[in-house]
Design an enzyme around this catalytic site. Structure first.
Site, PDB file in Angstrom:
ATOM      1  N   LYS A  96       0.809  -1.229   0.000  1.00  0.00           N
ATOM      2  CA  LYS A  96       0.000   0.000   0.000  1.00  0.00           C
ATOM      3  C   LYS A  96       0.843   1.281   0.000  1.00  0.00           C
ATOM      4  CE  LYS A  96      -4.084  -1.944   2.233  1.00  0.00           C
ATOM      5  NZ  LYS A  96      -5.092  -1.811   3.290  1.00  0.00           N
ATOM      6  N   ASN A 149      -4.847   2.151  -1.638  1.00  0.00           N
ATOM      7  CA  ASN A 149      -5.390   0.785  -1.725  1.00  0.00           C
ATOM      8  C   ASN A 149      -6.213   0.567  -2.989  1.00  0.00           C
ATOM      9  OD1 ASN A 149      -7.732   2.212  -0.965  1.00  0.00           O
ATOM     10  ND2 ASN A 149      -8.603   0.345  -0.115  1.00  0.00           N
ATOM     11  N   ASP A 197      -9.745   2.983   2.164  1.00  0.00           N
ATOM     12  CA  ASP A 197      -9.791   2.491   3.553  1.00  0.00           C
ATOM     13  C   ASP A 197     -10.273   3.611   4.472  1.00  0.00           C
ATOM     14  OD1 ASP A 197      -8.761  -0.057   3.059  1.00  0.00           O
ATOM     15  OD2 ASP A 197      -6.683   0.606   3.298  1.00  0.00           O
ATOM     16  N   ALA A 232      -0.528   2.073  14.498  1.00  0.00           N
ATOM     17  CA  ALA A 232      -0.093   3.241  13.712  1.00  0.00           C
ATOM     18  C   ALA A 232       0.473   2.809  12.366  1.00  0.00           C
ATOM     19  CB  ALA A 232       0.940   4.037  14.511  1.00  0.00           C
ATOM     20  N   ALA A 253      -3.301   1.077   8.134  1.00  0.00           N
ATOM     21  CA  ALA A 253      -4.718   1.177   8.479  1.00  0.00           C
ATOM     22  C   ALA A 253      -4.928   2.222   9.582  1.00  0.00           C
ATOM     23  CB  ALA A 253      -5.241  -0.181   8.929  1.00  0.00           C
ATOM     24  N   TYR A 294     -11.711  -8.395  10.293  1.00  0.00           N
ATOM     25  CA  TYR A 294     -13.051  -8.860   9.930  1.00  0.00           C
ATOM     26  C   TYR A 294     -13.150 -10.380   9.869  1.00  0.00           C
ATOM     27  CZ  TYR A 294     -11.037  -9.041   5.233  1.00  0.00           C
ATOM     28  OH  TYR A 294     -10.232  -9.304   4.156  1.00  0.00           O
TER      29      TYR A 294
HETATM   30  P1  ATR Z   1      -1.170  -2.227   8.232  1.00  0.00           P
HETATM   31  O1  ATR Z   1      -0.536  -1.495   7.099  1.00  0.00           O
HETATM   32  O2  ATR Z   1      -2.077  -3.323   7.786  1.00  0.00           O
HETATM   33  O3  ATR Z   1      -1.800  -1.335   9.248  1.00  0.00           O
HETATM   34  P2  ATR Z   1       1.382  -2.563   9.562  1.00  0.00           P
HETATM   35  O4  ATR Z   1       1.917  -1.373   8.843  1.00  0.00           O
HETATM   36  O5  ATR Z   1       2.233  -3.765   9.694  1.00  0.00           O
HETATM   37  O6  ATR Z   1       0.031  -3.062   8.933  1.00  0.00           O
HETATM   38  O7  ATR Z   1       0.938  -2.056  11.018  1.00  0.00           O
HETATM   39  C1  ATR Z   1       0.409  -2.902  11.972  1.00  0.00           C
HETATM   40  C2  ATR Z   1       0.152  -2.130  13.274  1.00  0.00           C
HETATM   41  O8  ATR Z   1      -0.261  -3.085  14.231  1.00  0.00           O
HETATM   42  C3  ATR Z   1       1.346  -1.443  13.861  1.00  0.00           C
HETATM   43  O9  ATR Z   1       0.926  -0.305  14.565  1.00  0.00           O
HETATM   44  C4  ATR Z   1       1.893  -2.489  14.827  1.00  0.00           C
HETATM   45  O10 ATR Z   1       2.600  -1.955  15.922  1.00  0.00           O
HETATM   46  P3  ATR Z   1       4.177  -1.575  15.804  1.00  0.00           P
HETATM   47  O11 ATR Z   1       4.219  -0.226  15.155  1.00  0.00           O
HETATM   48  O12 ATR Z   1       4.630  -1.599  17.201  1.00  0.00           O
HETATM   49  O13 ATR Z   1       4.788  -2.671  14.951  1.00  0.00           O
HETATM   50  C5  ATR Z   1       0.608  -3.067  15.347  1.00  0.00           C
HETATM   51  N1  ATR Z   1       0.779  -4.432  15.829  1.00  0.00           N
HETATM   52  C6  ATR Z   1       1.034  -5.536  15.088  1.00  0.00           C
HETATM   53  N2  ATR Z   1       1.086  -6.629  15.878  1.00  0.00           N
HETATM   54  C7  ATR Z   1       0.871  -6.207  17.148  1.00  0.00           C
HETATM   55  C8  ATR Z   1       0.794  -6.846  18.431  1.00  0.00           C
HETATM   56  N3  ATR Z   1       0.952  -8.173  18.546  1.00  0.00           N
HETATM   57  N4  ATR Z   1       0.536  -6.090  19.497  1.00  0.00           N
HETATM   58  C9  ATR Z   1       0.360  -4.754  19.392  1.00  0.00           C
HETATM   59  N5  ATR Z   1       0.421  -4.087  18.215  1.00  0.00           N
HETATM   60  C10 ATR Z   1       0.660  -4.794  17.111  1.00  0.00           C
END
Ligand code: ATR
Length: 274
Positions: free
Chosen positions: A68, A89, A104, A128, A131, A218
């Site tokens: 993305k 997206n 999104d 963060a 999404a 989902y």
């Molecule tokens: P997307 O683009 O789908 O949002 P991403 O960029 O990988 O996916 O972001 C995932 C988010 O979920 C991040 O904020 C991540 O936290 P970090 O910035 O600390 O990596 C958070 N996340 C993923 N797994 C997690 C977990 N087990 N517990 C808490 N936060 C999690």
């Protein structure tokens, strides 16, 4: 019937085998009798795939994990909202000109405003990533305050500073303790997604009955997070709503017709229910 005039749309990502988008979009094309087909492409070479889309005259495509952000550099134009969020997206191919959008963001906002007035309220965004960014910018644009709660503080701070760059003073970073001052809580992390259905991004002790709670996960339709919130008496919004919302906006960009949202939702719920 698929023939030589059929327009092709699809989704690119990796992995892509579990994507619900083909079933959702094809159900909508079929209901409206539109001569389109929606396919899923597992892609390792992003630049090559996009060159191929241009060369083949594919009408448009959705972009999912992990492309993305990277996809932006291959596009001819990126609309203002997607540029602000830093993620695309949906790509539409208008006679060889590729334009990027972020549906999104509107998908999440539409799902939220069906249950809550965002202006002036505080929305806690858990996560963060891409999404989380879409949700944070979307609710900020509707006049909400944003509390970003992220596992990795610096990433949360980056999101806060980029939101405040567009909407000064609207966003702040915080911890789960801060949820007590929020009226809406949105999970944007993958925590609770199959197969880890016992996991929750927010412990029960941080939830209040007054919270409106939305999950972007989902699958399952009702995550543990939503189940906990519903047991407390919270208003809950399933991730299916945002998924259908983003898909409906993409559909409208692809074919210029109003999306049959109920048909799209039924197709997704039918699949998830199995
Ligand atoms: P997307 O683009 O789908 O949002 P991403 O960029 O990988 O996916 O972001 C995932 C988010 O979920 C991040 O904020 C991540 O936290 P970090 O910035 O600390 O990596 C958070 N996340 C993923 N797994 C997690 C977990 N087990 N517990 C808490 N936060 C999690």
């Amino acid at each position: 019937m698929i023939d030589s005039k059929t327009k092709v749309v699809g989704v690119i990502g990796k992995p892509i085998g579990h994507s619900m988008s083909p079933v959702m979009h094809n159900a909508a094309f079929s209901r409206l009798g539109l001569d389109y087909v929606y396919l899923a492409f597992e892609v390792s070479d992003l630049g090559g795939a996009i060159g191929g889309m241009r060369a083949l005259g594919v009408r448009g495509f959705n972009v999912t994990i992990p492309y993305k952000v990277d996809v932006l550099r291959y596009l001819d134009e990126v609309d203002a909202v997607a540029r602000m969020i830093g993620a695309v997206n949906t790509v539409v191919n208008d006679d060889g000109v590729l334009r990027g959008y972020n549906t999104d963001c509107s998908g999440a906002v539409d799902a939220l405003i069906s249950k809550v007035k965002l202006k002036g309220c505080k929305v806690a965004v858990i996560g963060a990533g891409g999404a989380g960014r879409a949700v944070a910018f979307g609710v900020a644009e509707k006049g909400a305050h944003v509390l970003v709660v992220n596992r990795t503080l610096v990433r949360g701070e980056e999101l806060v500073s980029s939101v405040n760059g567009f909407y000064p003073g609207v966003a702040e970073c915080g911890t789960m303790e801060g949820l007590k001052d929020a009226s809406v809580v949105v999970n944007t992390t993958p925590v609770g997604m199959v197969p880890d259905v016992g996991a929750t991004p927010v412990l029960n002790k941080f939830l209040r009955k007054s919270h409106v709670v939305m999950d972007i996960v989902y699958n399952p339709i009702e995550t543990r997070f939503l189940r906990d919130a519903r047991s407390l008496g919270c208003v809950t919004i399933s991730g299916v709503e945002m998924f259908v919302g983003q898909g409906a906006k993409s559909f409208e960009l692809f074919c210029g017709k109003k999306a049959p949202r109920d048909v799209m939702r039924d197709a997704v719920v039918g699949l998830l229910g199995k």
